[in-house]
Design a protein around this motif. Sequence first.
Motif, PDB file in Angstrom:
ATOM      1  N   UNK A  22       2.431   0.941  -5.834  1.00  0.00           N
ATOM      2  CA  UNK A  22       1.810   1.733  -4.781  1.00  0.00           C
ATOM      3  C   UNK A  22       2.840   2.103  -3.707  1.00  0.00           C
ATOM      4  N   UNK A  23       3.661   1.138  -3.314  1.00  0.00           N
ATOM      5  CA  UNK A  23       4.689   1.432  -2.320  1.00  0.00           C
ATOM      6  C   UNK A  23       5.734   2.381  -2.889  1.00  0.00           C
ATOM      7  N   UNK A  24       6.050   2.234  -4.167  1.00  0.00           N
ATOM      8  CA  UNK A  24       7.007   3.154  -4.795  1.00  0.00           C
ATOM      9  C   UNK A  24       6.479   4.582  -4.766  1.00  0.00           C
ATOM     10  N   UNK A  25       5.176   4.747  -4.951  1.00  0.00           N
ATOM     11  CA  UNK A  25       4.577   6.073  -4.860  1.00  0.00           C
ATOM     12  C   UNK A  25       4.768   6.648  -3.455  1.00  0.00           C
ATOM     13  N   UNK A  26       4.577   5.810  -2.437  1.00  0.00           N
ATOM     14  CA  UNK A  26       4.808   6.243  -1.069  1.00  0.00           C
ATOM     15  C   UNK A  26       6.258   6.591  -0.816  1.00  0.00           C
ATOM     16  N   UNK A  27       7.178   5.814  -1.391  1.00  0.00           N
ATOM     17  CA  UNK A  27       8.618   6.081  -1.265  1.00  0.00           C
ATOM     18  C   UNK A  27       8.948   7.456  -1.826  1.00  0.00           C
ATOM     19  N   UNK A  28       8.429   7.751  -3.005  1.00  0.00           N
ATOM     20  CA  UNK A  28       8.715   9.044  -3.644  1.00  0.00           C
ATOM     21  C   UNK A  28       8.170  10.200  -2.813  1.00  0.00           C
ATOM     22  N   UNK A  29       6.992  10.005  -2.231  1.00  0.00           N
ATOM     23  CA  UNK A  29       6.409  11.065  -1.407  1.00  0.00           C
ATOM     24  C   UNK A  29       7.300  11.391  -0.208  1.00  0.00           C
ATOM     25  N   UNK A  30       7.823  10.358   0.455  1.00  0.00           N
ATOM     26  CA  UNK A  30       8.698  10.577   1.614  1.00  0.00           C
ATOM     27  C   UNK A  30       9.999  11.232   1.183  1.00  0.00           C
ATOM     28  N   UNK A  31      10.565  10.781   0.081  1.00  0.00           N
ATOM     29  CA  UNK A  31      11.805  11.397  -0.410  1.00  0.00           C
ATOM     30  C   UNK A  31      11.576  12.878  -0.718  1.00  0.00           C
ATOM     31  N   UNK A  32      10.443  13.188  -1.342  1.00  0.00           N
ATOM     32  CA  UNK A  32      10.123  14.585  -1.644  1.00  0.00           C
ATOM     33  C   UNK A  32       9.990  15.397  -0.351  1.00  0.00           C
ATOM     34  N   UNK A  33       9.335  14.813   0.648  1.00  0.00           N
ATOM     35  CA  UNK A  33       9.155  15.508   1.920  1.00  0.00           C
ATOM     36  C   UNK A  33      10.482  15.775   2.624  1.00  0.00           C
ATOM     37  N   UNK A  65       0.845  -1.189   0.000  1.00  0.00           N
ATOM     38  CA  UNK A  65       0.000   0.000   0.000  1.00  0.00           C
ATOM     39  C   UNK A  65       0.884   1.245   0.000  1.00  0.00           C
ATOM     40  N   UNK A  66       0.291   2.378  -0.371  1.00  0.00           N
ATOM     41  CA  UNK A  66       1.040   3.639  -0.355  1.00  0.00           C
ATOM     42  C   UNK A  66       1.523   3.958   1.057  1.00  0.00           C
ATOM     43  N   UNK A  67       0.639   3.828   2.034  1.00  0.00           N
ATOM     44  CA  UNK A  67       1.001   4.158   3.407  1.00  0.00           C
ATOM     45  C   UNK A  67       2.140   3.285   3.920  1.00  0.00           C
ATOM     46  N   UNK A  68       2.112   2.009   3.577  1.00  0.00           N
ATOM     47  CA  UNK A  68       3.184   1.125   4.046  1.00  0.00           C
ATOM     48  C   UNK A  68       4.506   1.468   3.369  1.00  0.00           C
ATOM     49  N   UNK A  69       4.439   1.925   2.110  1.00  0.00           N
ATOM     50  CA  UNK A  69       5.650   2.372   1.422  1.00  0.00           C
ATOM     51  C   UNK A  69       6.232   3.604   2.076  1.00  0.00           C
ATOM     52  N   UNK A  70       5.362   4.511   2.507  1.00  0.00           N
ATOM     53  CA  UNK A  70       5.822   5.717   3.179  1.00  0.00           C
ATOM     54  C   UNK A  70       6.473   5.370   4.523  1.00  0.00           C
ATOM     55  N   UNK A  82      17.292   7.260  -7.040  1.00  0.00           N
ATOM     56  CA  UNK A  82      16.541   6.591  -8.106  1.00  0.00           C
ATOM     57  C   UNK A  82      15.548   5.613  -7.475  1.00  0.00           C
ATOM     58  N   UNK A  83      14.352   5.540  -8.045  1.00  0.00           N
ATOM     59  CA  UNK A  83      13.305   4.675  -7.485  1.00  0.00           C
ATOM     60  C   UNK A  83      12.724   3.799  -8.598  1.00  0.00           C
ATOM     61  N   UNK A  84      12.591   2.510  -8.284  1.00  0.00           N
ATOM     62  CA  UNK A  84      11.983   1.555  -9.211  1.00  0.00           C
ATOM     63  C   UNK A  84      10.825   0.858  -8.512  1.00  0.00           C
ATOM     64  N   UNK A  85       9.698   0.741  -9.209  1.00  0.00           N
ATOM     65  CA  UNK A  85       8.548   0.025  -8.683  1.00  0.00           C
ATOM     66  C   UNK A  85       8.411  -1.356  -9.304  1.00  0.00           C
ATOM     67  N   UNK A  86       7.225  -1.933  -9.137  1.00  0.00           N
ATOM     68  CA  UNK A  86       6.966  -3.272  -9.670  1.00  0.00           C
ATOM     69  C   UNK A  86       5.481  -3.371  -9.995  1.00  0.00           C
ATOM     70  N   UNK A  87       5.151  -3.896 -11.144  1.00  0.00           N
ATOM     71  CA  UNK A  87       3.803  -4.194 -11.662  1.00  0.00           C
ATOM     72  C   UNK A  87       3.526  -3.471 -12.973  1.00  0.00           C
ATOM     73  N   UNK A  88       3.935  -2.182 -13.101  1.00  0.00           N
ATOM     74  CA  UNK A  88       3.553  -1.337 -14.223  1.00  0.00           C
ATOM     75  C   UNK A  88       2.039  -1.159 -14.244  1.00  0.00           C
ATOM     76  N   UNK A  89       1.500  -0.732 -13.102  1.00  0.00           N
ATOM     77  CA  UNK A  89       0.070  -0.447 -12.971  1.00  0.00           C
ATOM     78  C   UNK A  89      -0.208   0.985 -13.414  1.00  0.00           C
ATOM     79  N   UNK A  90      -1.458   1.406 -13.300  1.00  0.00           N
ATOM     80  CA  UNK A  90      -1.820   2.776 -13.662  1.00  0.00           C
ATOM     81  C   UNK A  90      -1.078   3.793 -12.805  1.00  0.00           C
TER      82      UNK A  90
END
Length: 346
Positions: free
Chosen positions: A264-275, A237-242, A285-293
């Motif tokens: 989703x977790x990669x999105x959370x990772x990027x948010x924390x890095x930005x913060x 989840x995004x929250x768990x990634x954060x 550099x950040x890489x995710x997994x799935x290639x979802x929307x």
Amino acid sequence: MSRQAPTLEDVAREAGVSRATVSRVVNGVRNVDPAIQDLVRRAIDRTGYAPNQAARQLVTRRTTTVALVVSGAGDASETERNAFATRVFADPFFGRIVGGVVGHLRPRSMHPVLMFAETPGARQEVVAYLRQGGADGALVVSTHPDDPLPALLAGARLPAVLFARPGRPVPLSYVDLAHRDGGRLAAEHLLEQGCRRMATVTGPLAVAASQERLAGFRDALARHGHPCVPVAEGGFTVDSGMAAMTSLLAEHPGLDGVFAANDLMAQGVIQVLRDHGRRVPGDVAVIGFDDSSVAVTCRPRLTTVRQPVEEMAATMARLLDEHIKGERAEPTSMIFDPELVVRDSA
């Protein structure tokens, strides 16, 4: 007065064939000449005939319906069951599975019925539904490695195919991804980008796919002289990634590359890095997994390991159809290859 609905006899007269021939075409019997099939289908179109599904089921012993089952483990409360369903519908991964399944079933006039099986009672309901002929078979998406539903279906000798290898060996067909190769692809790309202090946010480590992605990532880095990789466990989840990224940054502030085991977790990772004032990919550099929307709506757009979910789900549906028809007697496995999709985050 309303016009009487067209009958098999009407179609037979229109096509110039026997009623029995029309019945065989309507019910999908294979030993009908293709030219005759085409003749009958055109007559059906002209007359507007619609098969009686109840009568057709008596002939074919099929409902043209399959159960799409999202299954878990444990004995959840009503609140937990509602939360479970909410998480499923919010996850883009499940939407892609549904898209792949429907894409295969619809042209064959087959339909999915969504069922949840996150409690012992719900699992028994699924088994009873199939035994009583409510659906011809089950497509099962398990969310827990200890899910007992696959064993129940196998024990009842009901047609079923699984999305992902089951946690415990059962004689059922399944589709899955070469997850270890996906972790390797992520590691090699981070190395190619010049990263030297890398970490990973895993999925739940009780899940085989999470373990495999982690193992592939670690093995590839070890082969390039990186024996120790910081790890934080997430929950897809995004929250768990954060939360995982916050922990990693606190312990390893010099990180320059992160592999998250889903988008989703990669999105959370990027948010924390930005913060924390870190640029992606300039600083990390950040890489995710799935290639979802999520991968294309995230900013920056995610470099990710593609899992061909729609194709996997369509194959799952095809295998079930073959089991139902008796064209495939023994269980089989179909393993798909991941692919790195390079965008802006790494």
